[in-house]
Design an enzyme around this catalytic site. Structure first.
Site, short mmCIF file in Angstrom:
data_model
loop_
_atom_site.label_atom_id
_atom_site.label_comp_id
_atom_site.label_asym_id
_atom_site.label_seq_id
_atom_site.Cartn_x
_atom_site.Cartn_y
_atom_site.Cartn_z
N TYR A 1 -39.55 36.64 -88.74
CA TYR A 1 -40.86 36.07 -88.40
C TYR A 1 -41.04 34.79 -89.21
CZ TYR A 1 -45.79 36.24 -86.95
OH TYR A 1 -47.02 35.96 -86.39
N SER A 2 -40.08 33.89 -89.09
CA SER A 2 -40.11 32.60 -89.78
C SER A 2 -39.24 31.64 -88.98
CB SER A 2 -39.61 32.74 -91.22
OG SER A 2 -38.30 33.29 -91.25
N LEU B 1 -33.08 39.99 -104.76
CA LEU B 1 -34.49 40.34 -104.54
C LEU B 1 -35.01 39.50 -103.39
CD1 LEU B 1 -37.24 41.59 -105.33
CD2 LEU B 1 -37.53 39.68 -106.93
N ILE C 1 -38.46 38.61 -101.79
CA ILE C 1 -39.91 38.65 -101.96
C ILE C 1 -40.58 38.33 -100.63
CG2 ILE C 1 -41.89 37.70 -103.19
CD1 ILE C 1 -40.05 36.87 -105.44
N GLY D 1 -40.53 41.21 -94.97
CA GLY D 1 -40.84 41.42 -93.57
C GLY D 1 -40.25 42.71 -93.04
N TRP D 2 -39.62 42.64 -91.88
CA TRP D 2 -39.01 43.81 -91.27
C TRP D 2 -37.55 43.96 -91.68
CZ3 TRP D 2 -42.52 40.76 -88.53
CH2 TRP D 2 -43.70 41.40 -88.13
N CYS E 1 -49.90 26.13 -83.28
CA CYS E 1 -48.98 25.91 -84.40
C CYS E 1 -47.76 25.13 -83.94
CB CYS E 1 -48.57 27.25 -85.01
SG CYS E 1 -49.88 28.06 -85.95
#
Length: 383
Positions: free
Chosen positions: A138-139, A173, A175, A178-179, A355
């Site tokens: 989702y990016s 890691l 941060i 998301g999924w 967007c």
């Protein structure tokens, strides 16, 4: 539309509000009730008063209510922003209110940190699974050599792994995982041992299922509560929720968790302006309490803690990504229409389209910034 929404074009009222809107639109290439796909078609005569009174919040809510329509919302948004209407349609009281709130309160405090998860990311995994590609990224995708959304998202994940110089056995890691798209990719194809954190219960549950059998741990927690030491840290599409008051603690936390020879990749939407503001419609309906960082924000906040090694901007790729999501959303809406109302459908169409237009107008950017803690060897960033 809701049951009370009009369904036919209305005669444009002979009002001061309508004339004011037409003056704002002069030279933009946008016509009221015009024939172009980018033209705004008016279904309710009170639309102009509502927009003048409430700015972009009123414009977005009026679309959700069915007061106006536009075949190509993305083109409309791009034209309006290129015409310089981004700030002019925000009433001064609206801008002042957000600045006061952001100045006196930490809108992204621990107590508020989970709100965006509850409002947006927990809305429904079934919706996002149909809108996104199979990676559930989702990016922004990386379209340099990609022809499809799925190829672009795989390319983005691989680009991040190459920038981080991942090797088997590294402790990573993630941060804002998301999924679990990056976590699964890094573990499956690069042999990394990944800890992913998210503030969304729905994301955490599905991410654990998707990463089953891989050396991946998914935790529901705030980044400020993290402990441990990691060889690599990545944050993709999460920094937009951190907030300017928390930038120092964010970078200080990364420094504390990152090995002395480690690398940190920050993937974030960026603002052209350092003014602390947010679109009120996006803030209310999509990403509560979000703030987009500027280049200055990132550089100043990270300077005491990390060394900036590389900065890449591929903002135009987000336009293409958002339009691909919109295509998926429209094509598969019928599969979930019985679980969501029409207002939600129009909300998502407006969000994705506007967007996309903002990135097309270069009003927004997408940055990947690579940091180290000052290791000795030089860094050569892949593209």
């Amino acid at each position: 539309m809701n049951s009370n929404a009009p369904t036919h074009l209305t005669a444009l009222p002979d009002s001061r509000a309508r004339r004011a809107i037409e003056r704002l639109l002069e030279g933009s290439g946008i016509t009221l009730n015009g024939p172009s796909p980018r033209d705004l078609r008016v279904y309710h005569p009170d639309l102009f008063e509502r927009v003048l009174r409430q700015g972009t919040l009123g414009l977005g809510e009026a679309y959700m209510d069915g007061w106006w329509e536009c075949e190509r919302l993305d083109q409309l948004a791009c034209r309006l922003l290129q015409h310089g209407l981004g700030e002019r349609v925000h009433p001064p009281s609206e801008r002042l209110m957000y600045r006061l709130q952001a100045g006196f309160f930490n809108l992204q405090s621990r107590a508020r940190a989970y709100r965006v998860g509850e409002v947006h990311y927990d809305l429904g995994n079934d919706l996002f699974q149909r809108m996104l590609d199979p990676t559930l990224c989702y990016s922004c995708g990386y379209w340099k050599e990609a022809d499809t959304l799925h190829e672009a998202q795989l390319a983005k994940l691989e680009l991040a792994c190459r920038k981080l110089e991942l090797e088997p056995g590294m402790r990573v890691l993630d941060i804002g995982c998301g999924w679990g798209s990056f976590a699964a990719h890094a573990a499956r194809y690069h042999g990394a041992e990944v800890t992913g954190i998210t503030i969304s219960k729905e994301q955490a549950e599905l991410a654990r299922q998707r990463c089953a059998g891989l050396p991946v741990a998914i935790e529901l927690m705030d980044y400020r509560d993290l402990e441990g030491c990691f060889d690599r840290i990545v944050s993709i599409g999460m920094f937009e929720h951190v907030g300017h008051r928390n930038y120092p603690v964010y970078f200080r936390t990364v420094e504390r968790l990152l090995d002395a020879e480690g690398l940190f990749l920050l993937h974030t939407i960026g603002s052209n302006s350092s003014e602390i503001t947010a679109d009120p419609w996006i803030n209310r309906y999509i990403f509560p309490n979000g703030v987009l960082p500027s280049a200055m924000h990132i550089a100043r906040a990270s300077e005491p803690y990390l060394l900036l090694e590389d900065w890449q901007n591929f903002g135009p790729d987000y336009d293409r990504t958002l339009m691909a999501w919109l295509g998926n959303f429209d094509a598969r809406w019928g599969e979930i229409a019985d679980r969501y109302n029409e207002r939600t459908r129009r909300m998502f169409r407006y969000y994705l389209s506007v967007c996309a237009g903002a990135f097309r107008a270069r009003h927004l950017q997408l940055w990947q910034v690579l940091f180290s803690r000052g290791r000795e060897q030089r860094y050569d960033a892949p593209r």
